[in-house]
Design a protein around this motif. Structure first.
Motif, PDB file in Angstrom:
ATOM      1  N   VAL A 122     -42.102  -9.301 -31.576  1.00 17.38           N
ATOM      2  CA  VAL A 122     -40.719  -8.853 -31.750  1.00 17.38           C
ATOM      3  C   VAL A 122     -40.458  -7.569 -30.949  1.00 17.38           C
ATOM      4  O   VAL A 122     -39.496  -6.856 -31.195  1.00 17.38           O
ATOM      5  N   GLY A 138     -31.257  -3.382 -36.109  1.00 20.83           N
ATOM      6  CA  GLY A 138     -31.855  -4.500 -35.376  1.00 20.83           C
ATOM      7  C   GLY A 138     -33.374  -4.438 -35.418  1.00 20.83           C
ATOM      8  O   GLY A 138     -34.047  -5.453 -35.584  1.00 20.83           O
ATOM      9  N   ARG A 142     -36.091  -7.026 -37.033  1.00 18.97           N
ATOM     10  CA  ARG A 142     -37.212  -7.535 -36.245  1.00 18.97           C
ATOM     11  C   ARG A 142     -38.528  -7.399 -37.006  1.00 18.97           C
ATOM     12  O   ARG A 142     -39.366  -8.292 -36.974  1.00 18.97           O
ATOM     13  N   PHE A 162     -28.712 -12.015 -39.676  1.00 19.70           N
ATOM     14  CA  PHE A 162     -28.154 -11.165 -38.615  1.00 19.70           C
ATOM     15  C   PHE A 162     -26.709 -10.782 -38.900  1.00 19.70           C
ATOM     16  O   PHE A 162     -26.037 -10.203 -38.062  1.00 19.70           O
ATOM     17  N   LEU A 173     -31.377 -10.955 -30.834  1.00 18.04           N
ATOM     18  CA  LEU A 173     -32.245 -11.504 -31.873  1.00 18.04           C
ATOM     19  C   LEU A 173     -32.187 -13.024 -31.917  1.00 18.04           C
ATOM     20  O   LEU A 173     -33.180 -13.677 -32.219  1.00 18.04           O
TER      21      LEU A 173
END
Lengths: 255, 162
Positions: A122, A138, A142, A162, A173
């Protein structure tokens, strides 16, 4: 209700119904859901708010049980990602991933290397020692994704993971999730209320109605991955699905 | 339990343990235990349900849930409980030492205070009061304040002024 773990699919639901009794009144949240996610398949589950999508995922994850119907999960405890990252705030990014490995029974010697490998997936290997509050939204999501993959499950359940992110981060993502899915060969059941997101990601899009939640229709997305949210094919199908979804919501509102 | 000042246990402790150090320890313990227990219990009660769900999804059994989710989640309130328990115990200790005195208990700040009273020695009394205050403040500043700050910072919570 019956539960079993012998199935060829990643998960299959047959006539799954869930109702709650509240203040002496019975509310049916999910009504006779038939749904199968094949091994390695990516299915988007689409529906308006309050249609019982999260309840459905919770049952597949074993956090809740169906009132009736059959729910079969193949390949052990599924991984589940929530809308919030739900990281343990006292652990570092690496520590959160490590805990998933530890609870899975991976010996201590092998864990540090696996943690770094998962964080690399990630693109966060340089932030392994950061605590959740030091990461952006974000980045946190991850880490949650790496933690889910660390469970080594064949099925990844995602509950609008998300939804709280800005469009650009979400777009990144999406791409990383598709990459992970293709690389790892896991099955994904992705819940969202965002039609474009559903079409962007899924091989199939299943539409749920609201109160009670029923499977209305499903679409197969023919375009192969990688695709982008702004692709015309994605747009066409999204428009078609939105029309059906709007009809569902209006019908529900007139009840 | 917290409503009961633990000095109230002094007579009972004397009956049980006579005039020994055990009497003083019992009073200190009875002063601290309710606060510490309350801190632990409320910390566990306040654990966000989402974190419990995470534990379950990650496959934690009962013990692992306690070890990896509930206890760490309860740590800040547990520390607050221990801090309060210390404050109560410190008060109780002083009171107990003033109430109970015996050569078998050795010397303590409470005894020193009492001695000052018996000898009508005002400088000894004030010297002792200052020492009692100093010990209290030192423990608070050296032990608890940094510990609390560390635990809260780790979680991205701003410590309130101490």
């Amino acid at each position: 209700m019956s539960l079993a773990t012998q199935t060829t699919a990643a998960v299959s639901l047959e006539g799954v119904t869930k109702s709650f009794v509240h203040g002496g009144r019975r509310t049916v949240v999910l009504d006779g859901i038939d749904l199968t996610v094949g091994r390695g398949e990516f299915v988007s589950l689409l529906g308006a708010s309050g249609c019982g999508k999260s309840t459905l995922l919770g049952m597949v994850a074993g956090l809740d049980t169906p009132t009736s119907g059959t729910l079969l999960v193949g390949g052990g405890q599924p991984a589940l990602m929530f809308q919030e990252p739900a990281l343990l705030p006292w652990l570092t990014a690496g520590g959160n991933v490590d805990l998933a490995l530890r609870l899975r029974g991976i010996p201590p010697r092998e864990r540090p290397e696996q943690v770094m490998e998962l964080l690399r997936l990630v693109r966060l290997e340089h932030l392994a020692d950061r605590r959740p509050h030091q990461l952006s939204g974000g980045q946190r999501q991850r880490v949650a994704m790496a933690r889910s993959i660390a469970q080594g499950s064949e099925l990844l359940l995602m509950d609008e993971p998300f939804a709280a992110l800005d469009a650009i981060t979400r777009d990144l993502l999406h791409a990383e999730l598709i990459e992970l899915w293709q690389e790892r060969g896991i099955a994904v059941l992705f819940v969202t209320h965002n039609v474009r997101e559903a079409v962007r990601l899924g091989e199939r899009v299943v539409l749920l109605s609201s109160r009670p939640g029923r499977v209305v229709r499903e679409w197969r997305v023919h375009q192969t991955q990688p695709r982008a949210i702004e692709d015309p094919e994605v747009g066409h199908l999204a428009t078609e699905i939105t029309a059906v979804l709007r009809e569902q919501i209006t019908r529900h509102a007139h009840h | 339990m917290q409503a009961l000042p633990s000095v109230a246990w002094v007579p009972a402790a004397i009956v049980w343990f006579q005039l020994s150090s055990a009497t003083i320890y019992a009073v200190i313990l009875l002063g601290a235990v309710p606060s510490v227990a309350m801190g632990l219990i409320s910390g566990i009660d306040q654990t966000p349900p989402l974190l419990r769900s995470v534990g379950r999804v990650l496959g934690a059994d009962r013990w692992q849930m306690i070890r990896h989710v509930l206890l760490p989640a309860a740590l800040p309130t547990l520390i607050a409980g221990i801090k309060q328990g210390w404050a109560f115990s410190w008060r109780s200790l002083m009171a107990a030492e003033i109430i109970v005195h015996s050569p078998r208990l050795g010397t303590g700040l409470g005894q020193l205070l009492n001695q000052g009273r018996d000898l009508q020695d005002m400088s000894l009394v004030f010297g002792s009061v200052l020492l009692v205050l100093l010990v209290g403040i030192t423990v608070e500043l050296v032990l608890f304040a940094p510990l609390e700050r560390r635990v809260l910072r780790q979680r991205g919570l701003a410590p309130s002024g101490t």
